[in-house]
Scaffold this active site. Structure first.
Site, mmCIF file in Angstrom:
data_model
loop_
_atom_site.group_PDB
_atom_site.id
_atom_site.type_symbol
_atom_site.label_atom_id
_atom_site.label_comp_id
_atom_site.label_asym_id
_atom_site.label_seq_id
_atom_site.Cartn_x
_atom_site.Cartn_y
_atom_site.Cartn_z
ATOM 1 N N HIS A 32 0.829 -1.215 0.000
ATOM 2 C CA HIS A 32 0.000 0.000 0.000
ATOM 3 C C HIS A 32 0.861 1.263 0.000
ATOM 4 C CE1 HIS A 32 -4.076 -1.602 0.361
ATOM 5 N NE2 HIS A 32 -3.563 -2.559 1.108
ATOM 6 N N SER A 33 2.002 1.207 -0.660
ATOM 7 C CA SER A 33 2.972 2.308 -0.640
ATOM 8 C C SER A 33 2.448 3.559 -1.339
ATOM 9 C CB SER A 33 4.261 1.847 -1.323
ATOM 10 O OG SER A 33 5.087 2.938 -1.638
ATOM 11 N N ASN A 34 2.516 4.702 -0.637
ATOM 12 C CA ASN A 34 2.213 5.991 -1.260
ATOM 13 C C ASN A 34 3.236 6.326 -2.343
ATOM 14 O OD1 ASN A 34 -0.018 6.686 0.495
ATOM 15 N ND2 ASN A 34 1.502 7.036 2.101
ATOM 16 N N CYS A 86 4.945 4.274 -4.213
ATOM 17 C CA CYS A 86 4.672 3.489 -5.416
ATOM 18 C C CYS A 86 3.514 4.091 -6.204
ATOM 19 C CB CYS A 86 4.362 2.043 -5.033
ATOM 20 S SG CYS A 86 5.820 1.078 -4.556
#
Length: 306
Positions: free
Chosen positions: A56-58, A60
Site C-alpha cells: 500500500h505504498s504511497n 509506489c
C-alpha cells in the site's frame, strides 16, 4: 485551523501546509521528491521506472502516476500481498498501469528492483531505478522548496513545524532549507516506525548529502549550518504504537479531530501519528498562546481505504 484550536482550548494559531494536495496521483510528499528524481535530464533515453515499497505504498502510487503521465512503463516491487488488491493504494497501483512484482520481505526489494531493471534492459529498454521513498539527497531538494514556501507563509513568526518522518527525505529537505535561509523554526519529526535516533541520523545524513549537491567543492560552510540546524531538530518515536501501519488510540483521535474540526483527511500510517504528537504538545503546554504550530500534511489518505 481555528475551529480545531478552539476545540483544543488553545489561543495558539494552528495551520496546515497542504502537501496532501500536490496534484499528481492523489498527491503527498513524494510528488516533491519525484520532481527532482525524475528531472528531464535524468529521463533521457529512459523507457521505464522501477521502484518498490509495501503493498500500500504511497511512493509506489505516485511513481506509477508519474510514469503514466510521462508515457513510461512502471514496475513496482512490493513486499507481500495486500489483503484485498481492490482497495486503497494497492488498487491505485493497478489502476495507474503498473506491473506488480511481489517479494517475500522488505530486505528483498532492492535486489529485485535491480533484477527488474536488468530484465527491462535485456528486452531493449532502459530503466531508471527510483530508490524506495525517493528519500535521496536529490529527492530531499523538493523539501527545500517547501521550506522556502513555509518561510514566506509563516511571516515573521517562528513556528513549530510538525511532520511525519520515516525514510528521512522530507525532514532532510526542511533541515537544509533552514540552513540555507538562516531560519530557525522548531522542526519536529514524528516517527511512523523507526526509533527517534534513527530518524534524526538518517535525515541529517541526507541533508548533508543534499547540501553537497548544491555546493562547489565540499560545501563545508553549508554543511556546518546543516549540522547546526539538525542538532536542534526534535524527533520522537512516542507515537509509533504497536508498529508501522498500526493505528493507535491517539492517532484515531487525531484523525477524527482533524476531520470534524478542520475538514482535513489524515491517514493511520503517517499523518495520524504526526497529528497526535501536535495535539499532545498543545495539551501539555508546549504550544502556548501566541505560538504558531504548522502541521505539514504529507498525504497518504488512501490508507484509510485499504
Amino acid at each position: 485551523m481555528p475551529a480545531l484550536a478552539a476545540h483544543l482550548g488553545t489561543a495558539a494559531r494552528l495551520s496546515v501546509k497542504a502537501d496532501a494536495w500536490t496534484g499528481l496521483g492523489l498527491g503527498g510528499n513524494k510528488v516533491r521528491k519525484l520532481e527532482y528524481e525524475l528531472a528531464p535530464p535524468r529521463l533521457q533515453g529512459i523507457t521505464d521506472l522501477v521502484t518498490g515499497g509495501g503493498p500500500h505504498s504511497n511512493h509506489c502510487r505516485v511513481t506509477a502516476a508519474a510514469a503514466a503521465r510521462l508515457g513510461l512503463g512502471c514496475t513496482l516491487v512490493v513486499n507481500g500481498e495486500p489483503d484485498d488488491e481492490r482497495r486503497g493504494n494497492a488498487r491505485l497501483h493497478r489502476l495507474l498501469g503498473a506491473r506488480i512484482v511481489t517479494v517475500a520481505d522488505r530486505v528483498d526489494r532492492d535486489w529485485a528492483m535491480t533484477e527488474e531493471a536488468d530484465r527491462i534492459g535485456a528486452g531493449g529498454g532502459r530503466a531508471l531505478v527510483v530508490p524506495i521513498g525517493a528519500s535521496t539527497a536529490r529527492g530531499a531538494l523538493g523539501y527545500v522548496h517547501a521550506l522556502v514556501e513555509l518561510h514566506t507563509e509563516a511571516g515573521k513568526a517562528r513556528p513549530s513545524i510538525f511532520t511525519s518522518s520515516s525514510s528521512g527525505g522530507t525532514l532532510a529537505g526542511l533541515i537544509l532549507g533552514c540552513a540555507i535561509l538562516g531560519w530557525r523554526p522548531g522542526l519536529v519529526g514524528v516517527s511512523a516506525d523507526e526509533t527517534a535516533a534513527h530518524v534524526k541520523e538518517t535525515a541529517t545524513g541526507l541533508a548533508v548529502s543534499a547540501a553537497r549537491l548544491l555546493q562547489d567543492g565540499d560545501g563545508r560552510a553549508l554543511v556546518s549550518r546543516v549540522l547546526e540546524v539538525a542538532e536542534a531538530v526534535i524527533t520522537t518515536d512516542d507515537f509509533v504504537g504497536p508498529g508501522y501501519g498500526n493505528a493507535t488510540p491517539e492517532s484515531d483521535e487525531a484523525i477524527a479531530l482533524f476531520g470534524a474540526r478542520a475538514g482535513v483527511i489524515l491517514d493511520p500510517v503517517y499523518t495520524g501519528k504526526a497529528a497526535a504528537a501536535m495535539i499532545a504538545w498543545i495539551r501539555d503546554g508546549r504550544i502556548r498562546e501566541g505560538d504558531h504550530a504548522i502541521f505539514l500534511h504529507t498525504g497518504g489518505h488512501p490508507a484509510l481505504f485499504r
